[in-house]
Structures are given as structure tokens and as C-alpha cells.
Enzyme design. Sequence first.
Site, short mmCIF file in Angstrom:
data_model
loop_
_atom_site.label_atom_id
_atom_site.label_comp_id
_atom_site.label_asym_id
_atom_site.label_seq_id
_atom_site.Cartn_x
_atom_site.Cartn_y
_atom_site.Cartn_z
N LYS A 1 37.99 26.94 3.42
CA LYS A 1 37.56 26.29 2.18
C LYS A 1 36.06 26.46 1.91
O LYS A 1 35.65 26.50 0.76
CB LYS A 1 37.92 24.81 2.21
CG LYS A 1 39.39 24.53 1.97
CD LYS A 1 39.64 23.03 1.97
CE LYS A 1 40.99 22.69 1.36
NZ LYS A 1 41.21 21.24 1.25
N ASP B 1 41.03 19.44 -5.37
CA ASP B 1 41.24 18.18 -4.62
C ASP B 1 40.55 17.01 -5.33
O ASP B 1 41.03 15.88 -5.30
CB ASP B 1 40.67 18.29 -3.19
CG ASP B 1 41.61 19.05 -2.26
OD1 ASP B 1 42.82 19.12 -2.55
OD2 ASP B 1 41.13 19.57 -1.24
N GLY C 1 49.15 9.89 0.10
CA GLY C 1 48.41 10.92 -0.64
C GLY C 1 49.27 11.94 -1.37
O GLY C 1 48.77 12.97 -1.82
N ALA D 1 34.58 11.37 7.12
CA ALA D 1 33.43 12.11 6.57
C ALA D 1 33.67 13.62 6.66
O ALA D 1 32.73 14.39 6.78
CB ALA D 1 32.15 11.72 7.31
N GLY D 2 34.94 14.01 6.58
CA GLY D 2 35.27 15.44 6.60
C GLY D 2 35.34 15.97 5.17
O GLY D 2 34.81 15.36 4.23
P1 NAP Z 1 38.45 17.22 8.47
O1 NAP Z 1 37.41 17.84 7.61
O2 NAP Z 1 38.88 17.88 9.73
O3 NAP Z 1 37.95 15.71 8.81
C1 NAP Z 1 38.70 14.90 9.67
C2 NAP Z 1 38.19 13.47 9.58
O4 NAP Z 1 39.05 12.63 10.37
C3 NAP Z 1 36.79 13.29 10.14
O5 NAP Z 1 36.15 12.24 9.44
C4 NAP Z 1 37.07 12.87 11.59
O6 NAP Z 1 36.03 12.15 12.19
C5 NAP Z 1 38.26 11.98 11.38
N1 NAP Z 1 39.06 11.84 12.59
C6 NAP Z 1 39.80 12.78 13.22
N2 NAP Z 1 40.42 12.27 14.30
C7 NAP Z 1 40.05 10.95 14.35
C8 NAP Z 1 40.33 9.89 15.25
N3 NAP Z 1 41.12 10.06 16.32
N4 NAP Z 1 39.78 8.68 15.01
C9 NAP Z 1 38.99 8.48 13.92
N5 NAP Z 1 38.67 9.46 13.04
C10 NAP Z 1 39.19 10.67 13.26
O7 NAP Z 1 39.81 16.98 7.65
P2 NAP Z 1 39.94 16.75 6.07
O8 NAP Z 1 40.19 18.04 5.40
O9 NAP Z 1 38.82 15.90 5.63
O10 NAP Z 1 41.34 15.93 6.02
C11 NAP Z 1 41.40 14.57 6.39
C12 NAP Z 1 42.78 14.02 6.07
O11 NAP Z 1 43.03 14.09 4.68
C13 NAP Z 1 43.91 14.83 6.74
O12 NAP Z 1 44.84 13.91 7.25
C14 NAP Z 1 44.51 15.63 5.62
O13 NAP Z 1 45.90 15.84 5.81
C15 NAP Z 1 44.29 14.70 4.42
N6 NAP Z 1 44.21 15.43 3.14
C16 NAP Z 1 45.15 15.17 2.19
C17 NAP Z 1 45.10 15.83 0.98
C18 NAP Z 1 46.16 15.54 -0.07
O14 NAP Z 1 46.34 16.36 -0.97
N7 NAP Z 1 46.82 14.40 -0.01
C19 NAP Z 1 44.08 16.74 0.71
C20 NAP Z 1 43.10 16.98 1.69
C21 NAP Z 1 43.20 16.31 2.91
P3 NAP Z 1 34.88 12.89 13.04
O15 NAP Z 1 33.87 13.35 12.04
O16 NAP Z 1 34.39 11.84 13.95
O17 NAP Z 1 35.54 14.03 13.78
#
Ligand code: NAP
Length: 243
Positions: free
Chosen positions: A37, A73, A209, A98-99
Site C-alpha cells: 500500500k 479505505d 467493519g 496506529a497502523g
Molecule cells: P497494521 O498496519 O499492521 O497495524 C496493526 C495495528 O494493530 C497496530 O496498531 C498494532 O500495534 C496493533 N496490534 C497488533 N497486534 C496487537 C496486539 N496483540 N495487541 C494490541 N495491538 C495490536 O494493520 P492495519 O492495516 O492498520 O489493520 C488493522 C486492522 O484493521 C486489521 O484487523 C485489518 O483486518 C482491519 N482493516 C479492516 C478494513 C475493512 O475494510 N474493514 C480495512 C483495513 C484494515 P503496534 O503498533 O503496537 O504493533
Amino acid sequence: MNHRYFALECGVNELEKFMRLFRDLNGLGANFTVPHKESIREHVPTQSGAVEKVGAANTLHWSGDELALENTDVYGFKKLVDPWRSLIKSEPVLLLGAGGAARACLVALEDLGVPEIHLWNRTREKAEALADDFSSVPINILSDRSLESADFEFQLAINATSLGLEEGDPSPLPEVAVHPELIGVDLIYGRETQFIRSIRKNGSEATDGMNMLIHQAARAWKLWTGREPQIDAMKSAVKSKVS
Ligand code: NAP
């Protein structure tokens, strides 16, 4: 329509090859997911304001004779929280994570006029780095202790962490912070996460979501075909796959 949408596995160093293939195939559009991305931005100079603000793109499309990048998104998230637009305008929001997804949420919340955001992330430095990029909305970074004692006001909580993807994952939101008027929005879709369960158990409203997933895809479809997407058909197709 005489089109095919298919998955391609693409290595981290293969985006240039992908772009050649896309042009050779006369592609109409594409979606990107993790880990492409951000890096796709080096290959397509024309980028929307949302791509620039989020720092990531998920959709490639034609804009006239030019290829362009969009981040649908942000649009998908706005559709997901549409029922609570007026609440977002008037009350602080708690954002967990914060991802990349949290960044898209922040851009959307800022556009929607949120007065204040409480931001918590497992790795505090990442929350701080994210907050630094958003100057027009006050962002209060929460410590673990502050989250656990729930010593702040909020009406809407958003789970943008990946905690909940696995069965048995706990909620990132401690029980003590779940109050009766709280509305919960989990970006994870297709399953009742502990985050959603604990809010519903309290008699409050919580949503997954799925609508974000559908509307980000619908927006991409519109960019590719110029046609209005059939949201209900998309919803039932996604629901049958997810279940
Ligand atoms: P990402 O960039 O990999 O970020 C992951 C986030 O989750 C970070 O803030 C990370 O914290 C946190 N995290 C991971 N494991 C954790 C744990 N065990 N305890 C607490 N925090 C934890 O992923 P992303 O793209 O932002 O996606 C995040 C979520 O959104 C995913 O579940 C994804 O499926 C969902 N999503 C849904 C849609 C939709 O269309 N509905 C679209 C995009 C994403 P750290 O910084 O500490 O690692």
C-alpha cells in the site's frame, strides 16, 4: 461485464514488474494490500489527496490517459460510521491502533469534523508519530494506565488494531471503559470480536467493519467502470463468502 478480477501474488521487489504486466494486460484497475500500500506510490506519480494524507493507496485506476492512485479505505470508513456523523462532530472519539487502518480513520475523522481524538496504541511511539502528522485536530495520546482507568470522556470507540482477528483474542478496550452509551466500531469484519461482544453485552450498539470493506470496494468499482455499484449484490456476495 466482460472483466475479470483476480488475485496476484506480488513480491516486495516486484511492483515494477506488476506495473508492466498491468499495462500489457490493458488493465482497468487494481487493488493493493499489505505490504504494497505504501510502496506502490513510488510507481504511480498521480495520487489523490487522501493517498497523500494517509501515505498509502489501495486502488489503481485510470484518470483520463493517466494511471492514478486512490485510497478508498477513507471513503469506506466514512460510510461505516455514517449513522454516527453528528455524534462524531460533537463528541471525542477513542481510536485504538496506529497502523495503516488507524491512519485512514484519522483522515476520515478529521474530515468529518471530530472535536478531539483519544489515541491509544500498544507501541506508544507509533501513536506519537501518527499524531504528529495531524495538526488540525487535538489528539490526546493515552497511556496504558489511562486506558485501563478510563479517565477520559468518549462516546464512540474504534478498534483499528488487529487484536480480534484470532479466536480468543482479548478486546483492546478494558471492560471498565465500556459504558452504557458507548458505540463500538470494529474494523475487523465477519466475526464477533471480544471488543464487539463486551460492548453488546452492556446493552450498547457495536458494528463490525463489513460496511467499510464493501464501500471501499464499491468506490474502487465506480472508479474503474464509471458505473454505480450494486451495494446490495456486493453485500450478499461478501456475506456468503465470509460465512
Ligand atoms: P497494521 O498496519 O499492521 O497495524 C496493526 C495495528 O494493530 C497496530 O496498531 C498494532 O500495534 C496493533 N496490534 C497488533 N497486534 C496487537 C496486539 N496483540 N495487541 C494490541 N495491538 C495490536 O494493520 P492495519 O492495516 O492498520 O489493520 C488493522 C486492522 O484493521 C486489521 O484487523 C485489518 O483486518 C482491519 N482493516 C479492516 C478494513 C475493512 O475494510 N474493514 C480495512 C483495513 C484494515 P503496534 O503498533 O503496537 O504493533
